[in-house]
Each structure stands twice: as C-alpha cells, then as structure tokens.
Write a protein that holds these residues in place. Structure first.
Motif, mmCIF file in Angstrom:
data_model
loop_
_atom_site.group_PDB
_atom_site.id
_atom_site.type_symbol
_atom_site.label_atom_id
_atom_site.label_comp_id
_atom_site.label_asym_id
_atom_site.label_seq_id
_atom_site.Cartn_x
_atom_site.Cartn_y
_atom_site.Cartn_z
ATOM 1 N N VAL A 6 0.855 -1.183 0.000
ATOM 2 C CA VAL A 6 0.000 0.000 0.000
ATOM 3 C C VAL A 6 0.894 1.237 0.000
ATOM 4 C CG1 VAL A 6 -1.979 -1.090 1.138
ATOM 5 C CG2 VAL A 6 -0.206 -0.032 2.511
ATOM 6 N N PRO A 7 0.455 2.306 -0.650
ATOM 7 C CA PRO A 7 1.266 3.520 -0.660
ATOM 8 C C PRO A 7 1.169 4.262 0.672
ATOM 9 C CG PRO A 7 -0.775 3.895 -1.834
ATOM 10 C CD PRO A 7 -0.754 2.443 -1.449
ATOM 11 N N ARG A 8 2.250 4.872 1.043
ATOM 12 C CA ARG A 8 2.313 5.691 2.260
ATOM 13 C C ARG A 8 3.061 6.982 1.924
ATOM 14 N NH1 ARG A 8 -1.105 2.704 4.967
ATOM 15 N NH2 ARG A 8 -0.338 0.790 5.874
ATOM 16 N N VAL A 9 2.807 8.023 2.709
ATOM 17 C CA VAL A 9 3.515 9.296 2.569
ATOM 18 C C VAL A 9 4.186 9.607 3.894
ATOM 19 C CG1 VAL A 9 3.291 11.777 2.151
ATOM 20 C CG2 VAL A 9 1.858 10.173 0.867
ATOM 21 N N ASN A 10 5.479 9.917 3.840
ATOM 22 C CA ASN A 10 6.187 10.409 5.017
ATOM 23 C C ASN A 10 5.927 11.912 5.059
ATOM 24 O OD1 ASN A 10 8.039 11.502 6.813
ATOM 25 N ND2 ASN A 10 9.583 9.960 6.352
ATOM 26 N N LYS A 11 4.945 12.319 5.850
ATOM 27 C CA LYS A 11 4.526 13.723 5.878
ATOM 28 C C LYS A 11 5.621 14.658 6.381
ATOM 29 C CE LYS A 11 -0.399 12.913 6.239
ATOM 30 N NZ LYS A 11 -1.632 13.351 6.901
ATOM 31 N N GLY A 12 6.541 14.142 7.184
ATOM 32 C CA GLY A 12 7.640 14.958 7.684
ATOM 33 C C GLY A 12 8.599 15.392 6.589
ATOM 34 N N GLU A 13 8.606 14.659 5.483
ATOM 35 C CA GLU A 13 9.484 14.994 4.363
ATOM 36 C C GLU A 13 8.746 15.694 3.225
ATOM 37 O OE1 GLU A 13 11.554 11.496 3.135
ATOM 38 O OE2 GLU A 13 12.449 11.183 5.098
ATOM 39 N N GLU A 33 -2.785 20.433 6.967
ATOM 40 C CA GLU A 33 -1.504 21.138 7.038
ATOM 41 C C GLU A 33 -0.850 21.266 5.670
ATOM 42 O OE1 GLU A 33 0.717 18.971 9.936
ATOM 43 O OE2 GLU A 33 -0.560 19.617 11.578
ATOM 44 N N ASN A 34 -1.622 20.982 4.622
ATOM 45 C CA ASN A 34 -1.152 21.069 3.237
ATOM 46 C C ASN A 34 -0.019 20.080 2.938
ATOM 47 O OD1 ASN A 34 -1.817 22.236 0.758
ATOM 48 N ND2 ASN A 34 -0.029 23.556 0.830
ATOM 49 N N ARG A 35 -0.072 18.943 3.591
ATOM 50 C CA ARG A 35 0.866 17.846 3.324
ATOM 51 C C ARG A 35 0.104 16.754 2.589
ATOM 52 N NH1 ARG A 35 5.932 19.811 4.668
ATOM 53 N NH2 ARG A 35 5.693 20.981 6.580
ATOM 54 N N ALA A 36 0.782 16.081 1.690
ATOM 55 C CA ALA A 36 0.145 14.995 0.944
ATOM 56 C C ALA A 36 -0.188 13.848 1.885
ATOM 57 C CB ALA A 36 1.061 14.506 -0.165
ATOM 58 N N GLU A 37 -1.299 13.178 1.570
ATOM 59 C CA GLU A 37 -1.684 11.986 2.309
ATOM 60 C C GLU A 37 -2.376 11.018 1.359
ATOM 61 O OE1 GLU A 37 -4.438 12.896 5.440
ATOM 62 O OE2 GLU A 37 -6.006 13.528 4.062
ATOM 63 N N VAL A 38 -2.343 9.761 1.728
ATOM 64 C CA VAL A 38 -3.070 8.734 0.985
ATOM 65 C C VAL A 38 -4.446 8.639 1.619
ATOM 66 C CG1 VAL A 38 -3.181 6.290 0.389
ATOM 67 C CG2 VAL A 38 -0.969 7.453 0.451
ATOM 68 N N TYR A 39 -5.486 8.926 0.846
ATOM 69 C CA TYR A 39 -6.820 8.797 1.405
ATOM 70 C C TYR A 39 -7.580 7.618 0.815
ATOM 71 C CZ TYR A 39 -9.082 10.961 -2.647
ATOM 72 O OH TYR A 39 -9.538 11.240 -3.904
ATOM 73 N N ASP A 40 -7.154 7.111 -0.340
ATOM 74 C CA ASP A 40 -7.764 5.904 -0.906
ATOM 75 C C ASP A 40 -6.681 5.083 -1.601
ATOM 76 O OD1 ASP A 40 -9.244 3.894 -2.030
ATOM 77 O OD2 ASP A 40 -10.503 5.191 -3.247
ATOM 78 N N PRO A 41 -6.048 4.168 -0.866
ATOM 79 C CA PRO A 41 -4.966 3.376 -1.451
ATOM 80 C C PRO A 41 -5.421 2.479 -2.601
ATOM 81 C CG PRO A 41 -5.546 2.548 0.714
ATOM 82 C CD PRO A 41 -6.308 3.820 0.523
ATOM 83 N N ASP A 54 7.578 7.813 -8.342
ATOM 84 C CA ASP A 54 8.748 8.154 -9.149
ATOM 85 C C ASP A 54 8.867 9.664 -9.384
ATOM 86 O OD1 ASP A 54 9.295 5.444 -9.306
ATOM 87 O OD2 ASP A 54 8.448 5.221 -11.325
ATOM 88 N N LEU A 55 7.740 10.363 -9.448
ATOM 89 C CA LEU A 55 7.752 11.805 -9.717
ATOM 90 C C LEU A 55 8.028 12.657 -8.479
ATOM 91 C CD1 LEU A 55 4.678 12.085 -12.123
ATOM 92 C CD2 LEU A 55 7.096 12.364 -12.736
ATOM 93 N N CYS A 56 7.830 12.108 -7.305
ATOM 94 C CA CYS A 56 7.999 12.880 -6.063
ATOM 95 C C CYS A 56 9.440 13.392 -5.950
ATOM 96 C CB CYS A 56 7.657 12.012 -4.857
ATOM 97 S SG CYS A 56 7.868 12.887 -3.286
ATOM 98 N N PRO A 57 9.617 14.719 -5.881
ATOM 99 C CA PRO A 57 10.974 15.275 -5.864
ATOM 100 C C PRO A 57 11.754 15.007 -4.575
ATOM 101 C CG PRO A 57 9.395 17.031 -5.584
ATOM 102 C CD PRO A 57 8.610 15.779 -5.888
ATOM 103 N N VAL A 58 11.064 14.675 -3.499
ATOM 104 C CA VAL A 58 11.759 14.412 -2.242
ATOM 105 C C VAL A 58 11.621 12.959 -1.790
ATOM 106 C CG1 VAL A 58 11.719 16.795 -1.421
ATOM 107 C CG2 VAL A 58 9.801 15.279 -0.885
ATOM 108 N N THR A 59 11.093 12.126 -2.654
ATOM 109 C CA THR A 59 10.912 10.688 -2.418
ATOM 110 C C THR A 59 10.278 10.372 -1.056
ATOM 111 O OG1 THR A 59 13.195 10.341 -1.650
ATOM 112 C CG2 THR A 59 12.772 10.038 -4.005
ATOM 113 N N CYS A 60 9.205 11.080 -0.739
ATOM 114 C CA CYS A 60 8.531 10.841 0.540
ATOM 115 C C CYS A 60 7.359 9.872 0.411
ATOM 116 C CB CYS A 60 8.077 12.145 1.177
ATOM 117 S SG CYS A 60 6.749 13.001 0.320
ATOM 118 N N ILE A 61 7.095 9.375 -0.801
ATOM 119 C CA ILE A 61 6.036 8.391 -1.015
ATOM 120 C C ILE A 61 6.716 7.037 -1.222
ATOM 121 C CG2 ILE A 61 4.014 7.759 -2.368
ATOM 122 C CD1 ILE A 61 4.076 10.665 -3.451
ATOM 123 N N TYR A 62 6.172 6.024 -0.606
ATOM 124 C CA TYR A 62 6.804 4.711 -0.679
ATOM 125 C C TYR A 62 5.745 3.621 -0.549
ATOM 126 C CZ TYR A 62 6.255 4.953 4.379
ATOM 127 O OH TYR A 62 5.715 5.090 5.640
#
Length: 67
Positions: A6-13, A33-41, A54-62
């Motif tokens: 399942v996809p996750r977002v490291n909101k701290g990054e 807080e205007n941070r990305a989140e997964v709401y429907d995996p 792959d497009l995330c510039p800070v690689t905070c999605i995994y």
C-alpha cells in the motif's frame, strides 16, 4: 497469509509540491496542514501510484507491506 503493498507518505518529508495529488487525485490529497496523504490506497492501479512515487521530488512516497 496474503501480503499486499500500500502507498504511504512520510509527511515529515513532504514539501507540498502537489505532484502526487496532480498525478493521482483518486489516491492522494492534501491534509489540513497542506501535506500529501493517501486517502484511498485502492483508488488507482499500482502503475499509476508508482508513477507518483517516481515523480515525487523528495521521495517521501513509498510502498509499505500490509498483511
């Protein structure tokens, strides 16, 4: 036992660039807080989610494994 990813977002990054929200709005959105989140995996197929990863510039999605 079935393990799925399942996809996750490291909101701290997250830098709130919006790339994932623009790429796959059925899966990602901004939180209060205007941070990305997964709401429907399950909102898109794995290839679309991988594109956002792959497009995330800070690689905070995994991908995370879930039983």
């Amino acid at each position: 036992m079935k393990i799925s990813k399942v996809p996750r977002v490291n909101k701290g990054e997250c830098i709130s660039c919006g790339v994932c929200v623009d790429a796959v709005p059925a899966v990602f959105r901004f939180d209060e807080e205007n941070r990305a989140e997964v709401y429907d995996p399950n909102g898109a197929d794995a290839s679309a989610i991988q594109e956002a990863i792959d497009l995330c510039p800070v690689t905070c999605i995994y991908w995370d494994e879930e039983e």
